[in-house]
Design a protein around this motif. Sequence first.
Motif, PDB file in Angstrom:
ATOM      1  N   THR A 375      12.794 -11.064  -8.982  1.00  0.00           N
ATOM      2  CA  THR A 375      11.494 -11.863  -9.297  1.00  0.00           C
ATOM      3  C   THR A 375      11.319 -11.901 -10.620  1.00  0.00           C
ATOM      4  O   THR A 375      11.020 -10.589 -11.087  1.00  0.00           O
ATOM      5  N   SER A 376      11.442 -12.902 -11.135  1.00  0.00           N
ATOM      6  CA  SER A 376      11.091 -13.157 -12.679  1.00  0.00           C
ATOM      7  C   SER A 376       9.233 -12.884 -12.614  1.00  0.00           C
ATOM      8  O   SER A 376       8.787 -13.616 -12.214  1.00  0.00           O
ATOM      9  N   ARG A 377       8.925 -12.036 -13.655  1.00  0.00           N
ATOM     10  CA  ARG A 377       7.459 -11.742 -13.459  1.00  0.00           C
ATOM     11  C   ARG A 377       6.677 -12.504 -14.666  1.00  0.00           C
ATOM     12  O   ARG A 377       7.388 -13.222 -15.521  1.00  0.00           O
ATOM     13  N   CYS A 378       5.465 -12.798 -14.265  1.00  0.00           N
ATOM     14  CA  CYS A 378       4.442 -13.672 -15.094  1.00  0.00           C
ATOM     15  C   CYS A 378       3.446 -12.607 -15.711  1.00  0.00           C
ATOM     16  O   CYS A 378       3.705 -11.613 -15.651  1.00  0.00           O
ATOM     17  N   THR A 379       2.349 -13.288 -16.337  1.00  0.00           N
ATOM     18  CA  THR A 379       1.341 -12.540 -16.712  1.00  0.00           C
ATOM     19  C   THR A 379       0.377 -12.108 -15.440  1.00  0.00           C
ATOM     20  O   THR A 379      -0.486 -11.063 -15.978  1.00  0.00           O
ATOM     21  N   MET A 380       0.606 -12.496 -14.335  1.00  0.00           N
ATOM     22  CA  MET A 380      -0.429 -12.104 -13.111  1.00  0.00           C
ATOM     23  C   MET A 380      -0.380 -10.557 -12.940  1.00  0.00           C
ATOM     24  O   MET A 380      -1.536 -10.065 -12.737  1.00  0.00           O
ATOM     25  N   PRO A 381       0.589  -9.857 -12.917  1.00  0.00           N
ATOM     26  CA  PRO A 381       0.494  -8.318 -13.042  1.00  0.00           C
ATOM     27  C   PRO A 381      -0.531  -7.666 -13.913  1.00  0.00           C
ATOM     28  O   PRO A 381      -0.664  -6.585 -13.680  1.00  0.00           O
ATOM     29  N   ASN A 382      -0.911  -8.347 -14.963  1.00  0.00           N
ATOM     30  CA  ASN A 382      -1.672  -7.749 -16.007  1.00  0.00           C
ATOM     31  C   ASN A 382      -3.094  -7.783 -15.358  1.00  0.00           C
ATOM     32  O   ASN A 382      -3.977  -7.196 -16.235  1.00  0.00           O
ATOM     33  N   VAL A 383      -3.378  -8.516 -14.357  1.00  0.00           N
ATOM     34  CA  VAL A 383      -4.638  -8.717 -14.038  1.00  0.00           C
ATOM     35  C   VAL A 383      -5.331  -7.495 -12.990  1.00  0.00           C
ATOM     36  O   VAL A 383      -4.501  -7.131 -12.177  1.00  0.00           O
ATOM     37  N   GLY A 425      10.263  -9.985 -17.902  1.00  0.00           N
ATOM     38  CA  GLY A 425      10.792  -8.687 -17.075  1.00  0.00           C
ATOM     39  C   GLY A 425      10.897  -9.107 -15.369  1.00  0.00           C
ATOM     40  O   GLY A 425      10.719 -10.264 -15.316  1.00  0.00           O
ATOM     41  N   TYR A 426      11.349  -8.252 -15.029  1.00  0.00           N
ATOM     42  CA  TYR A 426      11.961  -8.541 -13.418  1.00  0.00           C
ATOM     43  C   TYR A 426      11.531  -7.470 -12.655  1.00  0.00           C
ATOM     44  O   TYR A 426      11.796  -6.074 -12.874  1.00  0.00           O
TER      45      TYR A 426
END
Length: 473
Positions: A375-383, A425-426
Amino acid sequence: MLLQYVHSLSSTLDAAVVLYGFVTISLLISLLFAAIAYSGNNFATRRKLKHLRKLGLYKSNMADQYDPKYKAPEGAHLDGLARVKAIYIHPVKSCGPVEVDRALLTKAGFKYDRSFALATEMPQPEAPTVSEWRFISQRTKPNMALIKTELWLPTKDSNPDDPLVQSGGCVVLTFPDPDMPDWTTRLETLFHTWSLSATPQVSFIVPLQITATQMDRLHMRMKTFRIHSRDAKGLDMGEVPSVASALPKLKKFLRIPKDQSLTLLGCTPDTLVRTDKNLAPLQYIGTPAVHGYTDQQPVNINSLSSVHAVSALLPPENQPLNAVRFRANIWITNTPAYEEETWKRYRILPKRAKLRSSEKPRASVAPVLSVVCRTSRCTMPNVNTNTGTFDADIPPPEKKKGKAQPSTTLVEHRTIETGNKAALGYLGMHCVPEDRNLMEAEEQDMGLYVEVGDEIEVLERGVHLYGSTGNDY
């Protein structure tokens, strides 16, 4: 003597009148309080759910996710098989999840997962005079994390004449009221929360299914909208009265400009699409993978030990890292960090033999899933899911803003392949259910369920590279 008696009687009567008056006023206030609560938004919504049962857990299986016992360093040897720790469904894309003990696996992923999406109408980048509908997410609207989601389903004893029973149940969305509350709203909130500081909430109901009759009566139509770079279709739920009445407040809560329209779109069996990248081998999955409103693949799996490993790399002020930010469907334990990245196929082995009285029978089939890519990550885990805001580390004295976390750390330590140039990141793996198990369950006339506590048997291992399998079967 007589005067003393009269004086005593007068005092007694005065006390009785005061007490009677106090009781009467208290009763009137209680009745007014109850009337306000009964007629309020929250109570009105709950009354309509009387023939449905809420799906979900009262205590999260992830409540102890930060416990060091779930740390398993990369390459560590562990006894036994990996286990399913928790299962999440996200009925509305990018809104709050529903945690369950068991979930029904379908060709398109877990039932009810990413069944709806919020979208706004805005000018096309290449043609500003032409508008298009585009989905919105926590990437640009982080406070979507504060939109709570509930899933309500019929039972065998439900009233078949109830419209929501006929719709197969509903989703209830609740979000903070963006308007200044009046005194009746404050009283209603106090009645439900028993807290003077609680923020008033707005709730509304979204039927899971719309009948042809309802579509005609409400003049509902399909809309085309964009999810990242692809076109998707959805039934415009903005015509449903309960949704239509809530959209203005929801638009204000999400701070959407006045010149942009907002609606909720529903996925139907006719709007499922084939996956167009990172394709699983047909020799395993049978027919091409399909999905609704997920970004790419039907199912996402992640490991708690992998999140612990990433968390240990974060600045101290950003620890511990909440795994739920990564929005996986299946969370596993008892496996070393990043071990899931070597999996190509795995089988989920049922462990619980006895059904609860309210549960539908589980097929005697151990579902197999093909693992197609990281899973290629985006900015959502920053929330931060508790505040609905983006997290960052503490900046040095010469800087005004800190670096986004955990994205900065993921880019530095988890850019372990070059398949997706846009990846921050992944972490986690995308999976596809295999047809043969779905067909076996259908032949048994039972559901292909996955449950918390199930074990995972790895059938095949290999190397993953995002995009390496091509874009066409």
